[in-house]
Design a protein around this motif. Structure first.
Motif, PDB file in Angstrom:
ATOM      1  N   GLY A 143       0.768  -1.232   0.000  1.00  0.00           N
ATOM      2  CA  GLY A 143       0.000   0.000   0.000  1.00  0.00           C
ATOM      3  C   GLY A 143       0.800   1.282   0.000  1.00  0.00           C
ATOM      4  N   ARG A 144       2.077   1.207  -0.330  1.00  0.00           N
ATOM      5  CA  ARG A 144       2.903   2.406  -0.353  1.00  0.00           C
ATOM      6  C   ARG A 144       3.024   2.980  -1.765  1.00  0.00           C
ATOM      7  N   ARG A 145       3.104   4.300  -1.836  1.00  0.00           N
ATOM      8  CA  ARG A 145       3.525   4.932  -3.081  1.00  0.00           C
ATOM      9  C   ARG A 145       5.041   4.810  -3.128  1.00  0.00           C
ATOM     10  N   VAL A 146       5.585   4.373  -4.231  1.00  0.00           N
ATOM     11  CA  VAL A 146       7.017   4.113  -4.306  1.00  0.00           C
ATOM     12  C   VAL A 146       7.669   4.995  -5.367  1.00  0.00           C
ATOM     13  N   PHE A 147       8.698   5.720  -4.939  1.00  0.00           N
ATOM     14  CA  PHE A 147       9.562   6.469  -5.838  1.00  0.00           C
ATOM     15  C   PHE A 147      10.913   5.767  -5.860  1.00  0.00           C
ATOM     16  N   VAL A 148      11.600   5.838  -6.963  1.00  0.00           N
ATOM     17  CA  VAL A 148      12.921   5.221  -7.066  1.00  0.00           C
ATOM     18  C   VAL A 148      13.946   6.291  -7.425  1.00  0.00           C
ATOM     19  N   ASP A 149      15.002   6.337  -6.635  1.00  0.00           N
ATOM     20  CA  ASP A 149      16.143   7.210  -6.898  1.00  0.00           C
ATOM     21  C   ASP A 149      17.167   6.390  -7.679  1.00  0.00           C
TER      22      ASP A 149
END
Length: 540
Positions: A143-149
């Motif tokens: 249930g997390r919004r995920v951003f990738v660096d």
């Protein structure tokens, strides 16, 4: 009514993590909890709070933030790494810590340079891609919004473009909402960034949200970020005042000012009752400078004290006719002020705004506004700053409105003694004596502490508690010192900023003096007066 920025454009602040890596910055949990609301007030969309599970202080921050922060615009993001090689994401304790932080957004640092996969992670390219995909997919399922660096993306793209693009695609296909392309070593130039971003955009497709995370080692972090936006990025990342390791990150304040003022893009969130945005830029920049205890950079674009400063001379008369002839934008748009000669930065507009925030409409009292503005200018010329000391400013304002500061006590005298018995390594002891009048009596009090300021605090508190027991719950929680004219050595003027809490709220006061003790005493007495006044206590 909310008036958010474009839903397809993200402003992502990483002052609390990336910025905290700057040499000389050491943010406490209290510092982070104080900075986060300022970032939210500015109107950023995301605030990266730190690395829970890896840094105990950051774990505590997220635990307290869930209870103590009430963010109106921004969402908190927890930063962490993809799973370890050969370990399932569900079994990786660092990944689990990201979930335990309860942050709604998780930002994963992922290797997009195949050399780092092989040499730093000591695994295969295929496993490197699997580490990205597995971790993203697991967090999305939770249930997390995920951003990738995408760490070292530009250098990695130059070495092996195919792997860098595959890493980006793996993140998106696993459910990542954003992939930020990182110039981790900070060596790119704008034309290079524009070319690479355009190529990645063509390879990934038009719908995926690409971001830019630029470091400033080539002096081009802001320009590189704008070039990335021009090439198709819809997510910008940076830090307030450009804080960060080595030469820092992209200065997010310059980035958003350029996007809004030069490119006409609405990127900061506002609400009708909390306009935030660009008019708050200078105030927030300087307030965060005080909290980090890093002197503001006078020549910082948009928000620096010299950003709109003009020396009298050849073009002085032209400025009088039309200031815009010598300014690239109206300084009021970013909360700054034009300065001539030694004119101070504080103007009527900023004083009026501060008054409004305190519930006082100075626009209806122009005479008071003029007096307060003059006093603030004079005070700031002597070293005071009210950007992060609203309590001291409020007392100054009350004095102009009511003719005097609240008379809770009258100081007769004070003194401190520091003594050490023994040689080097033997701890010194400090003692302070305060004589004052309060509640119709003369009170003499002595306090001891681990230094003269601590001793003064104890002596003042002990003296006043007899008349004002409400002080029992007051506690000094932060103390910052800045030497204002370092060339004077031990004879330099000193500014002290202290923060006090009563367990429910906190407030900051400022003192300036020829030495640390006098400056501290001024800040301490202001703190006691403000605290009593805001608890509704009447002078006795």
């Amino acid at each position: 009514m909310n008036a958010p920025a474009s839903p397809t454009f993200h402003v992502y602040d990483t002052t609390l993590r990336d910025g905290a890596q700057q040499e000389g910055i050491n943010l406490s949990v209290a510092d982070k909890l104080a900075i986060a609301p300022l970032l939210d007030e500015l109107g950023v969309g995301f605030i990266e709070g730190g690395w829970p599970g890896a840094v105990p202080k950051d774990t505590e921050f997220f635990k307290r933030a869930a209870k103590e922060l009430d963010l109106r615009h921004a969402e908190l993001a927890a930063f962490g790494a993809t799973r370890k090689a050969g370990v399932r994401a569900v079994d990786d304790p660092q990944v689990r810590a990201l979930l335990d932080s309860e942050a709604p957004v998780v930002t994963l640092v992922a290797k997009s340079d195949v050399r780092h996969v092989e040499r730093a992670l000591r695994t295969t390219p295929d496993e490197g891609l699997a580490m990205i995909a597995d971790t993203v997919a697991f967090l999305v399922r939770e249930g997390r919004r995920v951003f990738v660096d995408a760490e070292h993306f530009f250098d990695g793209y130059g070495y092996d473009a195919d792997f860098a693009v595959r890493a980006t695609r793996a993140a998106f296909e696993a459910g990542a909402e954003v992939v930020a392309l990182c110039d981790t070593n900070g060596g790119m130039l704008p034309d290079q960034v524009r070319e690479v971003v355009a190529a990645v955009r063509a390879a990934i497709g038009p719908d995926a949200v690409l971001g830019m995370h630029a470091h400033n080692d080539s002096g081009c972090a802001v320009a590189n970020t704008l070039a990335a936006v021009d090439a198709g990025c819809a997510h910008v990342q940076g830090t307030v005042n450009g804080y960060g390791e080595r030469t820092g990150n992209a200065d997010l304040l310059s980035v958003v000012a350029n996007l809004e003022l030069k490119l006409g893009r609405r990127v900061l969130a506002r609400t009708d009752d909390s306009p935030g945005g660009l008019p708050e830029l200078t105030r927030i920049a300087h307030a965060i400078s005080e909290l980090t205890n890093i002197s503001p950079f006078a020549r910082q674009p948009y928000v620096g004290a010299s950003a709109f400063a003009h020396k009298a001379g050849l073009h002085a008369s032209a400025i009088k006719v039309d200031p815009d002839l010598y300014q690239h934008t109206d300084p009021a748009l970013v909360g700054n002020d034009m300065r001539m000669l030694v004119s101070d930065m504080a103007g009527r507009a900023s004083i009026e705004l501060k008054g409004r925030q305190l519930g006082i409409d100075l626009a209806e009292q122009p005479a008071v506004l003029s007096r307060v503005t003059d006093r603030v200018k004079d005070a700031e010329a002597h070293g005071y700053t009210f950007e992060a000391a609203d309590a001291s400013f409020e007392l100054l304002l009350v004095e102009e409105l009511e003719g005097a500061r609240p008379g809770y006590f009258r100081v007769e005298s004070w003194r401190t003694i520091v003594e050490r018995n023994g040689g080097r390594g033997t701890p010194a002891t400090a003692e302070a004596t305060v004589k004052l009048h309060a509640g119709g009596e003369r009170i003499v009090s002595t306090g001891e502490g681990n230094g003269p300021v601590n001793a003064l605090d104890h002596a003042l508190r002990h003296a006043l508690l007899r008349v004002y027991p409400e002080l029992e719950g007051f506690e000094l929680i932060d103390f910052k010192v800045r030497i204002l004219d370092q060339m004077q050595g031990t004879d330099a003027v000193t500014r002290v900023l202290i923060e006090t809490t009563d367990g429910e709220t906190s407030w900051s006061t400022v003192g300036v003096g020829p030495n640390l003790i006098e400056a501290s005493w001024e800040a301490l007495t202001d703190s006691a007066i403000w605290g009593l006044r805001h608890r509704g206590v009447l002078p006795r």
